[in-house]
Design a protein around this motif. Structure first.
Motif, mmCIF file in Angstrom:
data_model
loop_
_atom_site.group_PDB
_atom_site.id
_atom_site.type_symbol
_atom_site.label_atom_id
_atom_site.label_comp_id
_atom_site.label_asym_id
_atom_site.label_seq_id
_atom_site.Cartn_x
_atom_site.Cartn_y
_atom_site.Cartn_z
ATOM 1 N N MET A 1 31.945 29.284 38.833
ATOM 2 C CA MET A 1 32.807 30.411 39.165
ATOM 3 C C MET A 1 32.472 31.592 38.261
ATOM 4 S SD MET A 1 36.660 28.976 39.760
ATOM 5 C CE MET A 1 37.238 30.522 40.375
ATOM 6 N N GLU A 2 32.611 32.761 38.814
ATOM 7 C CA GLU A 2 32.367 33.983 38.055
ATOM 8 C C GLU A 2 33.565 34.278 37.145
ATOM 9 O OE1 GLU A 2 29.496 35.688 38.211
ATOM 10 O OE2 GLU A 2 28.769 34.197 39.638
ATOM 11 N N ASN A 3 33.283 34.860 35.987
ATOM 12 C CA ASN A 3 34.337 35.187 35.029
ATOM 13 C C ASN A 3 35.391 36.106 35.630
ATOM 14 O OD1 ASN A 3 33.002 33.647 33.136
ATOM 15 N ND2 ASN A 3 32.065 35.381 32.106
ATOM 16 N N ASN A 4 34.948 37.093 36.422
ATOM 17 C CA ASN A 4 35.892 38.025 37.032
ATOM 18 C C ASN A 4 36.844 37.308 37.987
ATOM 19 O OD1 ASN A 4 33.300 39.418 36.310
ATOM 20 N ND2 ASN A 4 34.573 41.214 36.725
ATOM 21 N N ASP A 5 36.325 36.340 38.734
ATOM 22 C CA ASP A 5 37.158 35.588 39.669
ATOM 23 C C ASP A 5 38.195 34.760 38.912
ATOM 24 O OD1 ASP A 5 37.952 34.757 42.256
ATOM 25 O OD2 ASP A 5 36.803 32.912 42.028
ATOM 26 N N ILE A 6 37.793 34.171 37.807
ATOM 27 C CA ILE A 6 38.728 33.395 36.981
ATOM 28 C C ILE A 6 39.841 34.309 36.483
ATOM 29 C CG2 ILE A 6 38.961 32.111 34.810
ATOM 30 C CD1 ILE A 6 36.017 31.160 35.300
ATOM 31 N N LEU A 7 39.474 35.488 35.985
ATOM 32 C CA LEU A 7 40.469 36.440 35.489
ATOM 33 C C LEU A 7 41.425 36.864 36.604
ATOM 34 C CD1 LEU A 7 41.289 38.077 32.936
ATOM 35 C CD2 LEU A 7 39.957 39.961 33.902
ATOM 36 N N ARG B 1 42.982 50.307 30.242
ATOM 37 C CA ARG B 1 43.384 49.990 31.618
ATOM 38 C C ARG B 1 42.200 50.068 32.584
ATOM 39 N NH1 ARG B 1 48.363 49.570 33.109
ATOM 40 N NH2 ARG B 1 49.122 50.791 31.365
ATOM 41 N N ALA B 2 41.291 51.005 32.359
ATOM 42 C CA ALA B 2 40.134 51.166 33.244
ATOM 43 C C ALA B 2 39.235 49.933 33.190
ATOM 44 C CB ALA B 2 39.347 52.422 32.860
ATOM 45 N N ALA B 3 39.007 49.397 31.996
ATOM 46 C CA ALA B 3 38.163 48.204 31.862
ATOM 47 C C ALA B 3 38.786 47.029 32.605
ATOM 48 C CB ALA B 3 37.951 47.852 30.396
ATOM 49 N N VAL B 4 40.086 46.815 32.391
ATOM 50 C CA VAL B 4 40.776 45.712 33.071
ATOM 51 C C VAL B 4 40.704 45.909 34.580
ATOM 52 C CG1 VAL B 4 43.026 44.612 33.441
ATOM 53 C CG2 VAL B 4 42.292 45.185 31.120
ATOM 54 N N SER B 5 40.955 47.127 35.023
ATOM 55 C CA SER B 5 40.924 47.425 36.456
ATOM 56 C C SER B 5 39.541 47.155 37.051
ATOM 57 C CB SER B 5 41.313 48.892 36.675
ATOM 58 O OG SER B 5 41.215 49.227 38.026
ATOM 59 N N ASN B 6 38.493 47.540 36.340
ATOM 60 C CA ASN B 6 37.129 47.336 36.847
ATOM 61 C C ASN B 6 36.743 45.857 36.860
ATOM 62 O OD1 ASN B 6 36.802 50.062 37.321
ATOM 63 N ND2 ASN B 6 35.868 50.457 35.335
ATOM 64 N N TRP B 7 37.246 45.073 35.910
ATOM 65 C CA TRP B 7 36.985 43.630 35.915
ATOM 66 C C TRP B 7 37.686 42.952 37.090
ATOM 67 C CZ3 TRP B 7 38.324 43.471 30.089
ATOM 68 C CH2 TRP B 7 37.171 43.726 29.326
ATOM 69 N N LEU B 8 38.819 43.504 37.505
ATOM 70 C CA LEU B 8 39.610 42.892 38.569
ATOM 71 C C LEU B 8 39.155 43.295 39.971
ATOM 72 C CD1 LEU B 8 43.134 43.268 36.928
ATOM 73 C CD2 LEU B 8 41.800 41.161 37.173
ATOM 74 N N LYS B 9 38.294 44.275 40.059
ATOM 75 C CA LYS B 9 37.799 44.713 41.365
ATOM 76 C C LYS B 9 36.899 43.649 41.978
ATOM 77 C CE LYS B 9 38.273 49.637 40.602
ATOM 78 N NZ LYS B 9 39.637 49.605 41.002
ATOM 79 N N ARG B 10 36.758 43.705 43.296
ATOM 80 C CA ARG B 10 35.887 42.776 44.021
ATOM 81 C C ARG B 10 34.432 43.133 43.786
ATOM 82 N NH1 ARG B 10 38.671 38.347 44.962
ATOM 83 N NH2 ARG B 10 40.761 38.907 45.570
ATOM 84 N N ASP B 11 33.556 42.154 43.958
ATOM 85 C CA ASP B 11 32.133 42.322 43.665
ATOM 86 C C ASP B 11 31.498 43.528 44.363
ATOM 87 O OD1 ASP B 11 32.655 40.004 42.346
ATOM 88 O OD2 ASP B 11 31.185 38.790 43.410
ATOM 89 N N GLY B 12 31.877 43.849 45.574
ATOM 90 C CA GLY B 12 31.250 44.933 46.313
ATOM 91 C C GLY B 12 31.739 46.319 45.935
#
Length: 156
Positions: A1-7, A34-45
């Motif tokens: 699993m990708e780290n972003n998906d786990i988060l 907040r921007a970093a967290v938001s970008n980590w939570l975005k979908r891969d595309g």
């Protein structure tokens, strides 16, 4: 699993808002905005998607442990450079105060079977003869089981 998906899955399962996530990273000794967290939570595309490193995810888990269990006297949490699924299992187990029976129950909630001895093998030292790798499908099932346990039907 990708780290972003786990988060993303943990954010939903534990009902964490942006402020809480930023605070958890801070408790894990990683200053984020907040921007970093938001970008980590975005979908891969998504054009603003940023792939999360193992060290960043380890900082999140360390912060979650400190938040849920308290800070150990005299010891600052150090984020590992490399994470694997077995280490993620250990960190989740510590942070959420899960017993092996709790993990078995989480798997049962999604109609999957696992035994306490299998869980013990996943938690062993990698040099131990009975050590087993906690593969991606196990991690995915655990996160689904925790979601079934922590998220009420009205929240879905």
């Amino acid at each position: 699993m990708e780290n972003n998906d786990i988060l993303r899955r943990l954010r939903f399962t534990l009902s964490l808002d942006d402020d809480k996530m930023i605070a958890l990273f801070g408790l894990g000794n990683l200053k984020v905005d907040r921007a970093a967290v938001s970008n980590w939570l975005k979908r891969d595309g998504d054009e603003y998607f940023i792939e999360m490193s193992d060290k960043e995810l380890a900082s999140f888990f360390n912060g979650l442990i400190v938040d849920k269990r308290g800070r150990q006297e005299g010891r600052e949490p150090i984020a590992e450079e490399r994470l694997n699924n077995n280490l993620i299992l250990k960190k989740l187990k510590i942070a959420l105060s899960l017993t092996s029976d709790d993990i078995v129950e989480a798997f049962q909630l999604i109609d999957k079977r696992i035994t306490t001895s299998e869980i013990g093998a996943f938690l062993r030292n990698p040099n131990h003869s009975k050590y087993r790798e906690f593969n991606g499908q196990y991690l995915r099932n655990l996160l689904n089981g925790l979601q079934a346990k922590y998220v009420t039907k009205k929240d879905r």
